[in-house]
Motif scaffolding. Structure first.
Motif, PDB file in Angstrom:
ATOM      1  N   GLU A 180       1.533  20.747  -0.067  1.00 21.72           N
ATOM      2  CA  GLU A 180       2.098  20.841  -0.958  1.00 21.72           C
ATOM      3  C   GLU A 180       1.655  21.697  -1.840  1.00 21.72           C
ATOM      4  O   GLU A 180       2.051  23.052  -2.626  1.00 21.72           O
ATOM      5  N   THR A 181       0.049  21.135  -2.504  1.00 19.71           N
ATOM      6  CA  THR A 181      -0.397  22.202  -3.470  1.00 19.71           C
ATOM      7  C   THR A 181      -0.560  23.894  -2.690  1.00 19.71           C
ATOM      8  O   THR A 181      -0.943  24.175  -3.509  1.00 19.71           O
ATOM      9  N   ALA A 182      -1.458  23.412  -1.527  1.00 22.03           N
ATOM     10  CA  ALA A 182      -1.436  24.691  -0.785  1.00 22.03           C
ATOM     11  C   ALA A 182      -0.301  25.475  -1.618  1.00 22.03           C
ATOM     12  O   ALA A 182      -0.062  26.726  -1.258  1.00 22.03           O
ATOM     13  N   VAL A 183       1.275  25.181  -0.864  1.00 20.99           N
ATOM     14  CA  VAL A 183       1.974  26.204  -1.270  1.00 20.99           C
ATOM     15  C   VAL A 183       2.874  26.469  -1.971  1.00 20.99           C
ATOM     16  O   VAL A 183       2.990  27.773  -2.209  1.00 20.99           O
ATOM     17  N   SER A 184       2.580  25.255  -3.607  1.00 22.53           N
ATOM     18  CA  SER A 184       2.827  26.139  -4.359  1.00 22.53           C
ATOM     19  C   SER A 184       1.948  26.683  -5.624  1.00 22.53           C
ATOM     20  O   SER A 184       2.054  27.936  -5.698  1.00 22.53           O
ATOM     21  N   ALA A 185       0.247  26.995  -4.370  1.00 25.75           N
ATOM     22  CA  ALA A 185      -0.406  27.851  -5.112  1.00 25.75           C
ATOM     23  C   ALA A 185      -0.111  29.507  -4.520  1.00 25.75           C
ATOM     24  O   ALA A 185      -0.996  30.289  -4.928  1.00 25.75           O
ATOM     25  N   GLY A 186       0.922  29.449  -3.273  1.00 25.48           N
ATOM     26  CA  GLY A 186       1.348  31.119  -2.104  1.00 25.48           C
ATOM     27  C   GLY A 186       0.617  31.313  -1.220  1.00 25.48           C
ATOM     28  O   GLY A 186       0.883  31.364  -0.583  1.00 25.48           O
ATOM     29  N   ALA A 187       0.197  29.773  -0.895  1.00 23.78           N
ATOM     30  CA  ALA A 187      -0.234  30.008   0.575  1.00 23.78           C
ATOM     31  C   ALA A 187       1.253  30.341   1.409  1.00 23.78           C
ATOM     32  O   ALA A 187       2.498  29.904   1.538  1.00 23.78           O
ATOM     33  N   SER A 188       0.814  32.004   2.415  1.00 23.81           N
ATOM     34  CA  SER A 188       1.961  31.549   3.405  1.00 23.81           C
ATOM     35  C   SER A 188       1.450  31.578   5.387  1.00 23.81           C
ATOM     36  O   SER A 188       2.570  31.218   5.667  1.00 23.81           O
ATOM     37  N   ALA A 189       0.255  31.083   5.207  1.00 23.56           N
ATOM     38  CA  ALA A 189       0.295  30.787   6.701  1.00 23.56           C
ATOM     39  C   ALA A 189      -1.004  29.240   6.573  1.00 23.56           C
ATOM     40  O   ALA A 189      -1.851  28.876   6.220  1.00 23.56           O
ATOM     41  N   LEU A 190      -0.791  28.806   7.595  1.00 20.38           N
ATOM     42  CA  LEU A 190      -1.650  27.474   8.040  1.00 20.38           C
ATOM     43  C   LEU A 190      -2.420  27.416   9.522  1.00 20.38           C
ATOM     44  O   LEU A 190      -2.099  28.179  10.308  1.00 20.38           O
ATOM     45  N   LEU A 191      -3.355  27.492   9.500  1.00 17.48           N
ATOM     46  CA  LEU A 191      -4.657  27.236  10.899  1.00 17.48           C
ATOM     47  C   LEU A 191      -4.700  25.788  11.165  1.00 17.48           C
ATOM     48  O   LEU A 191      -5.050  25.402  10.517  1.00 17.48           O
ATOM     49  N   CYS A 192      -4.395  25.402  12.397  1.00 21.29           N
ATOM     50  CA  CYS A 192      -4.254  24.395  12.746  1.00 21.29           C
ATOM     51  C   CYS A 192      -5.403  24.305  14.102  1.00 21.29           C
ATOM     52  O   CYS A 192      -4.945  25.070  15.107  1.00 21.29           O
ATOM     53  N   PHE A 193      -6.297  23.239  14.361  1.00 21.89           N
ATOM     54  CA  PHE A 193      -6.856  22.936  15.793  1.00 21.89           C
ATOM     55  C   PHE A 193      -6.184  21.821  15.958  1.00 21.89           C
ATOM     56  O   PHE A 193      -6.286  20.414  15.293  1.00 21.89           O
ATOM     57  N   ALA A 194      -5.634  21.359  17.252  1.00 21.52           N
ATOM     58  CA  ALA A 194      -5.187  20.740  18.299  1.00 21.52           C
ATOM     59  C   ALA A 194      -5.468  19.888  19.610  1.00 21.52           C
ATOM     60  O   ALA A 194      -5.387  20.778  19.432  1.00 21.52           O
ATOM     61  N   LEU A 195      -6.273  19.244  19.008  1.00 18.24           N
ATOM     62  CA  LEU A 195      -6.796  19.010  20.324  1.00 18.24           C
ATOM     63  C   LEU A 195      -6.213  17.490  20.707  1.00 18.24           C
ATOM     64  O   LEU A 195      -5.794  17.067  19.801  1.00 18.24           O
ATOM     65  N   PRO A 196      -6.547  16.950  21.596  1.00 16.99           N
ATOM     66  CA  PRO A 196      -6.238  15.620  22.536  1.00 16.99           C
ATOM     67  C   PRO A 196      -7.002  14.965  21.775  1.00 16.99           C
ATOM     68  O   PRO A 196      -8.736  14.741  21.906  1.00 16.99           O
ATOM     69  N   ARG A 197      -7.140  13.400  21.494  1.00 20.51           N
ATOM     70  CA  ARG A 197      -5.341  13.389  21.742  1.00 20.51           C
ATOM     71  C   ARG A 197      -5.200  13.423  21.108  1.00 20.51           C
ATOM     72  O   ARG A 197      -5.635  13.729  19.588  1.00 20.51           O
ATOM     73  N   HIS A 198      -3.612  13.640  20.991  1.00 16.03           N
ATOM     74  CA  HIS A 198      -3.368  15.066  19.465  1.00 16.03           C
ATOM     75  C   HIS A 198      -2.421  13.416  18.247  1.00 16.03           C
ATOM     76  O   HIS A 198      -1.699  12.676  18.895  1.00 16.03           O
ATOM     77  N   PRO A 199      -3.014  13.385  17.382  1.00 12.68           N
ATOM     78  CA  PRO A 199      -2.359  12.524  16.321  1.00 12.68           C
ATOM     79  C   PRO A 199      -0.955  12.513  15.693  1.00 12.68           C
ATOM     80  O   PRO A 199      -0.675  14.104  15.551  1.00 12.68           O
ATOM     81  N   ARG A 200      -0.571  11.455  15.907  1.00  9.20           N
ATOM     82  CA  ARG A 200       0.710  11.442  14.620  1.00  9.20           C
ATOM     83  C   ARG A 200       0.822  12.499  13.721  1.00  9.20           C
ATOM     84  O   ARG A 200       1.897  12.889  13.118  1.00  9.20           O
ATOM     85  N   GLU A 201      -0.347  12.156  12.860  1.00  7.39           N
ATOM     86  CA  GLU A 201      -0.251  12.790  11.473  1.00  7.39           C
ATOM     87  C   GLU A 201      -0.569  14.226  11.540  1.00  7.39           C
ATOM     88  O   GLU A 201      -0.285  15.263  10.434  1.00  7.39           O
ATOM     89  N   THR A 202      -0.846  15.179  12.972  1.00  4.28           N
ATOM     90  CA  THR A 202      -1.586  16.190  12.611  1.00  4.28           C
ATOM     91  C   THR A 202       0.431  16.938  13.115  1.00  4.28           C
ATOM     92  O   THR A 202       0.654  17.700  12.531  1.00  4.28           O
ATOM     93  N   ALA A 203       1.299  16.109  14.105  1.00  6.64           N
ATOM     94  CA  ALA A 203       2.195  17.145  13.959  1.00  6.64           C
ATOM     95  C   ALA A 203       3.570  16.267  12.821  1.00  6.64           C
ATOM     96  O   ALA A 203       4.541  17.200  12.738  1.00  6.64           O
ATOM     97  N   ASP A 204       2.836  15.283  12.356  1.00  9.43           N
ATOM     98  CA  ASP A 204       3.698  15.012  10.706  1.00  9.43           C
ATOM     99  C   ASP A 204       3.440  16.517   9.484  1.00  9.43           C
ATOM    100  O   ASP A 204       4.270  16.698   9.283  1.00  9.43           O
ATOM    101  N   ALA A 205       2.289  16.605   9.922  1.00  6.76           N
ATOM    102  CA  ALA A 205       1.907  17.143   8.904  1.00  6.76           C
ATOM    103  C   ALA A 205       2.340  18.907   8.933  1.00  6.76           C
ATOM    104  O   ALA A 205       2.742  20.001   7.985  1.00  6.76           O
ATOM    105  N   LEU A 206       1.951  19.053  10.004  1.00 10.64           N
ATOM    106  CA  LEU A 206       2.567  20.686  10.686  1.00 10.64           C
ATOM    107  C   LEU A 206       4.329  20.697  10.255  1.00 10.64           C
ATOM    108  O   LEU A 206       4.763  21.716   9.689  1.00 10.64           O
ATOM    109  N   GLY A 207       5.095  19.886  10.506  1.00 17.04           N
ATOM    110  CA  GLY A 207       6.664  19.525  10.517  1.00 17.04           C
ATOM    111  C   GLY A 207       6.498  19.561   8.837  1.00 17.04           C
ATOM    112  O   GLY A 207       7.307  20.985   8.414  1.00 17.04           O
ATOM    113  N   LEU A 208       5.773  18.958   8.092  1.00 15.65           N
ATOM    114  CA  LEU A 208       5.683  19.570   6.700  1.00 15.65           C
ATOM    115  C   LEU A 208       5.314  20.888   6.235  1.00 15.65           C
ATOM    116  O   LEU A 208       6.048  21.388   5.388  1.00 15.65           O
ATOM    117  N   ALA A 209       4.116  21.226   7.532  1.00 20.15           N
ATOM    118  CA  ALA A 209       4.005  23.003   6.217  1.00 20.15           C
ATOM    119  C   ALA A 209       5.232  23.897   7.336  1.00 20.15           C
ATOM    120  O   ALA A 209       5.717  24.442   5.989  1.00 20.15           O
TER     121      ALA A 209
END
Length: 288
Positions: A180-209
């Protein structure tokens, strides 16, 4: 990408597969040359699933059962342009069968890198990703658990040329705050590295983004990665499961390729890099 692998990917496109079915699909893509000749029991063992799951997978693809799916794959071998490629892959498999376990692990990674090289024959997706990453101020880079090393490696080098890189390599309640802080600062994109086993937190964070309107560039082990979603720019790079712990040479290399594409799209990148080198020399940071 290998022609047989490409044909399998086309077969799977447009189907909503369960995580177990995605695992079977991923296994078939990685063993594309052998897939038409595997029994349902053999495929189940290779994918680490039950035999009934293989049957349900075939039905999900629109076939009466696994024999019909296998017959379809064998018939595709007769189509023009597939014989030489499949014979070459088969010979590679024969070589792997004569090697020891350590050599087989290395050979699997070599195969993964060949697939990545074939994928990069069309540079457009990587170039688009590079432009998205270069334009984002700041640029959050996400990678949790097994993917944390890939995210840290990218962020370390990217910080030398990009004015504001924000590494997100730890989960917990602060992760959402940092996005949220990055978005407020003006971020327009996010780079994600997603490897097995895929953490649930990664999916949650991407949903927020995604909900905040960020464009997501994802380096994942497969086009069937469970964290991917429609609208993402997904760049696949396979991992190897030949050893007790996965190896990820192809995702690491793809991260460096993305760095190159980002630098190409980033005004002043070369000047920043030269400035860093000059400061490093003045401070005596490196031995050589």
């Amino acid at each position: 990408m290998h022609e047989a692998s490409t044909r399998l990917l086309r077969l799977f496109e447009g189907h909503r597969l369960t995580p177990t079915q995605r695992r079977i699909a991923h296994c078939m893509v990685r063993r594309a040359a052998e897939a038409p000749f595997l029994s349902s029991v053999e495929l189940a063992e290779l994918a680490g699933v039950s035999q009934p799951s293989v049957t349900r997978f075939a039905v999900a693809l629109g076939f009466d059962g696994y024999p019909a799916l296998r017959r379809h794959l064998r018939e595709s071998l007769r189509e023009p342009g597939t014989v030489t490629a499949d014979r070459t892959a088969g010979e590679g498999a024969a070589v792997r069968r004569t090697a020891n376990a350590y050599q087989q692990a290395v050979q699997t990674e070599i195969d993964n890198l060949r697939q990545l090289s074939a994928l990069l024959a069309d540079p457009a997706p990587v170039e688009e990703a590079g432009r998205l990453l270069a334009a984002s101020r700041p640029l959050p880079v996400l990678g949790l658990r097994a993917a944390a090393a890939q995210a840290r490696g990218f962020a370390y080098f990217a910080a030398k040329v990009h004015p504001d890189i924000r590494l997100l390599d730890e989960g917990g309640s602060m992760l959402a705050d940092r996005i949220e802080t990055a978005v407020s600062a003006g971020a327009s994109a996010l780079l994600c590295f997603a490897l097995p086993r895929h953490p649930r937190e990664t999916a949650d964070a991407l949903g927020l983004a995604r909900g905040a309107g960020l464009r997501i560039v994802t380096v994942a082990d497969s086009v069937f990665a469970p964290v991917a979603a429609e609208g993402d720019l997904l760049l696949p790079a396979a991992v190897s499961t030949a050893l007790a712990f996965d190896t990820a040479c192809a995702p690491m290399l793809l991260g460096r390729v993305l760095l190159e594409a980002m630098c190409d799209a980033l005004p002043g990148a070369q000047a920043r890099l030269e400035s860093f080198d000059a400061r490093a020399a003045d401070r005596g940071l490196f031995l050589g």
